[in-house]
Design a protein around this motif. Structure first.
Motif, PDB file in Angstrom:
ATOM      1  N   MET A  97      44.741  14.311  11.015  1.00  0.00           N
ATOM      2  CA  MET A  97      44.674  15.578  11.747  1.00  0.00           C
ATOM      3  C   MET A  97      44.744  15.383  13.255  1.00  0.00           C
ATOM      4  N   THR A  98      44.635  14.142  13.733  1.00  0.00           N
ATOM      5  CA  THR A  98      44.757  13.892  15.173  1.00  0.00           C
ATOM      6  C   THR A  98      46.207  13.686  15.595  1.00  0.00           C
ATOM      7  N   THR A  99      47.129  13.677  14.636  1.00  0.00           N
ATOM      8  CA  THR A  99      48.541  13.521  14.959  1.00  0.00           C
ATOM      9  C   THR A  99      49.097  14.838  15.505  1.00  0.00           C
ATOM     10  N   ALA A 100      50.369  14.803  15.880  1.00  0.00           N
ATOM     11  CA  ALA A 100      51.020  15.994  16.444  1.00  0.00           C
ATOM     12  C   ALA A 100      51.392  17.012  15.377  1.00  0.00           C
ATOM     13  N   PHE A 269      53.368  30.386  -0.897  1.00  0.00           N
ATOM     14  CA  PHE A 269      53.201  30.260   0.550  1.00  0.00           C
ATOM     15  C   PHE A 269      51.831  30.771   0.987  1.00  0.00           C
ATOM     16  N   LEU A 270      51.309  31.785   0.301  1.00  0.00           N
ATOM     17  CA  LEU A 270      49.972  32.281   0.621  1.00  0.00           C
ATOM     18  C   LEU A 270      48.927  31.198   0.385  1.00  0.00           C
ATOM     19  N   PHE A 271      49.050  30.472  -0.732  1.00  0.00           N
ATOM     20  CA  PHE A 271      48.145  29.361  -1.005  1.00  0.00           C
ATOM     21  C   PHE A 271      48.248  28.300   0.085  1.00  0.00           C
ATOM     22  N   LEU A 272      49.470  28.019   0.546  1.00  0.00           N
ATOM     23  CA  LEU A 272      49.657  26.996   1.579  1.00  0.00           C
ATOM     24  C   LEU A 272      49.068  27.437   2.910  1.00  0.00           C
ATOM     25  N   VAL A 273      49.238  28.716   3.245  1.00  0.00           N
ATOM     26  CA  VAL A 273      48.679  29.223   4.502  1.00  0.00           C
ATOM     27  C   VAL A 273      47.153  29.143   4.483  1.00  0.00           C
ATOM     28  N   ILE A 274      46.557  29.522   3.359  1.00  0.00           N
ATOM     29  CA  ILE A 274      45.089  29.445   3.246  1.00  0.00           C
ATOM     30  C   ILE A 274      44.618  28.001   3.324  1.00  0.00           C
ATOM     31  N   ALA A 275      45.356  27.104   2.657  1.00  0.00           N
ATOM     32  CA  ALA A 275      44.992  25.682   2.702  1.00  0.00           C
ATOM     33  C   ALA A 275      45.094  25.143   4.126  1.00  0.00           C
ATOM     34  N   ALA A 276      46.146  25.563   4.857  1.00  0.00           N
ATOM     35  CA  ALA A 276      46.297  25.108   6.251  1.00  0.00           C
ATOM     36  C   ALA A 276      45.133  25.585   7.110  1.00  0.00           C
ATOM     37  N   LYS A 277      44.684  26.808   6.878  1.00  0.00           N
ATOM     38  CA  LYS A 277      43.535  27.317   7.636  1.00  0.00           C
ATOM     39  C   LYS A 277      42.252  26.582   7.261  1.00  0.00           C
ATOM     40  N   ARG A 278      42.150  26.188   6.001  1.00  0.00           N
ATOM     41  CA  ARG A 278      40.944  25.477   5.556  1.00  0.00           C
ATOM     42  C   ARG A 278      40.813  24.110   6.216  1.00  0.00           C
ATOM     43  N   ILE A 279      41.935  23.439   6.445  1.00  0.00           N
ATOM     44  CA  ILE A 279      41.871  22.085   7.003  1.00  0.00           C
ATOM     45  C   ILE A 279      42.056  22.068   8.518  1.00  0.00           C
ATOM     46  N   ASN A 280      42.291  23.235   9.103  1.00  0.00           N
ATOM     47  CA  ASN A 280      42.511  23.297  10.546  1.00  0.00           C
ATOM     48  C   ASN A 280      41.206  23.006  11.291  1.00  0.00           C
ATOM     49  N   PRO A 281      41.138  21.914  12.046  1.00  0.00           N
ATOM     50  CA  PRO A 281      39.882  21.582  12.744  1.00  0.00           C
ATOM     51  C   PRO A 281      39.563  22.541  13.888  1.00  0.00           C
ATOM     52  N   LEU A 282      40.551  23.331  14.318  1.00  0.00           N
ATOM     53  CA  LEU A 282      40.335  24.270  15.409  1.00  0.00           C
ATOM     54  C   LEU A 282      39.853  25.633  14.939  1.00  0.00           C
ATOM     55  N   SER A 283      39.822  25.831  13.625  1.00  0.00           N
ATOM     56  CA  SER A 283      39.321  27.092  13.106  1.00  0.00           C
ATOM     57  C   SER A 283      37.798  27.130  13.201  1.00  0.00           C
ATOM     58  N   LYS A 284      37.226  28.299  12.984  1.00  0.00           N
ATOM     59  CA  LYS A 284      35.772  28.436  13.050  1.00  0.00           C
ATOM     60  C   LYS A 284      35.087  27.573  12.006  1.00  0.00           C
ATOM     61  N   ARG A 285      35.670  27.562  10.798  1.00  0.00           N
ATOM     62  CA  ARG A 285      35.088  26.742   9.735  1.00  0.00           C
ATOM     63  C   ARG A 285      35.175  25.265  10.087  1.00  0.00           C
TER      64      ARG A 285
END
Length: 298
Positions: A97-100, A269-285
């Motif tokens: 997750m530290t990559t570009a 694509f909805l599943f992928l978008v949710i998964a991307a938000k789940r692993i996003n370190p910049l999100s609130k979660r």
């Protein structure tokens, strides 16, 4: 040509591993076993019914096709369910997750990698699959349509697995959740019509719209059309009669398959978008998780 780094890495790892070779060997072996069993059954039925065996060989197409789809349904979730949780277990997730790469490119790359693996199995089993076309009686175009459907099935199954892998911490939990979501699409989408039958209520066309996201109905419609030229959903909607008198069977089939395909792609694509938000370190979660890690380390 630009390629997703995740896909490039996974393809290289698979090319150097013997696991994929043994997997293909087992996959083709199961396909060949199903073929010989189906041929024995066809031969026995032809002897007792005095039918021409060649008129029954076209039945190998749905048998072998369903076998391949069932195998993909078992292989792909196991592979994708460990895509994110496995990285966490190996403690390489934070480095990745530290990559570009963006979170969506990470989950999309994992998905495409799983789809390529699934299509590799499909291509390996194509010689066995093609045996049902050698005798004749079916258009070779249905072989191409089958490849496209397996591509859709692999993409949908991969997106579900990636989503579950981003939600669960352990791989086994992700696999179980993946099959639970499968159960939802296979069973829950058919409940309205089943309840109508149990309660002896009148089946209305509004109940059948849930079938648009039911994989069994989707595949059944395709194979019934390929084998007989009839539309299963056309009979469900009474095409040519009543309120659907304006629509032909051909039109109903193509409209249904097109809309159902679009819905499955959109859900994937909805599943992928949710998964991307789940692993996003910049999100609130993600920020909360990072704060907890820092607190534990401190």
């Amino acid at each position: 040509m630009w390629m997703n780094p995740i896909v490039k890495k996974d393809v290289k790892i698979q090319a150097r591993s013997m696991r994929i070779s043994w997997g293909v060997f087992a996959y083709v072996g199961i396909m060949a076993l199903v073929y010989f069993i189906a041929m024995l059954i066809i031969q026995e039925e032809s002897i007792y019914n005095f039918d021409n065996i060649y008129s029954r060989i076209v039945g190998l197409y749905p048998v072998l096709a369903i076998t391949q789809i069932a195998l993909l349904g078992l292989i792909v979730p196991v592979r994708t369910a460990s895509a994110i949780s496995g990285e966490k277990d190996r403690q390489t997730f934070d480095i990745m997750m530290t990559t570009a790469m963006t979170p969506f490119s990470v989950v999309f790359g994992k998905t495409i990698s799983a789809v390529l693996t699934g299509m590799f199995y499909v291509v390996a089993g194509m010689p066995v699959m093609a045996l049902s076309f050698v005798i004749g009686g079916m258009s070779w175009s249905y072989l191409l349509w089958f490849v496209l459907i397996t591509l859709l099935v692999s993409f949908f199954a991969s997106s579900v697995g990636i989503f579950c892998s981003s939600v669960c911490k352990k791989t086994i939990s992700a696999v179980i959740l993946t099959y639970a979501i499968y159960g939802f699409f296979f069973c829950v989408t058919a409940l309205p019509s089943l309840f109508a039958g149990i309660m002896r209520a009148t089946f209305t066309s509004s109940m059948s719209w849930f079938y648009l996201i039911n994989p069994i109905v989707y595949l059944s419609e395709f194979f019934v059309w390929a084998m007989s030229g009839n539309s299963m959903v056309g009979e469900l909607f009474d095409v040519g009669q009543g309120t659907a008198a304006w629509m032909t069977t051909d039109a109903m089939h193509y409209v249904w398959m097109t809309v159902s395909t679009i819905l499955f792609v959109a859900i994937s694509f909805l599943f992928l978008v949710i998964a991307a938000k789940r692993i996003n370190p910049l999100s609130k979660r993600g920020a909360k998780k990072a704060a907890k890690k820092i607190d534990r380390m401190g």
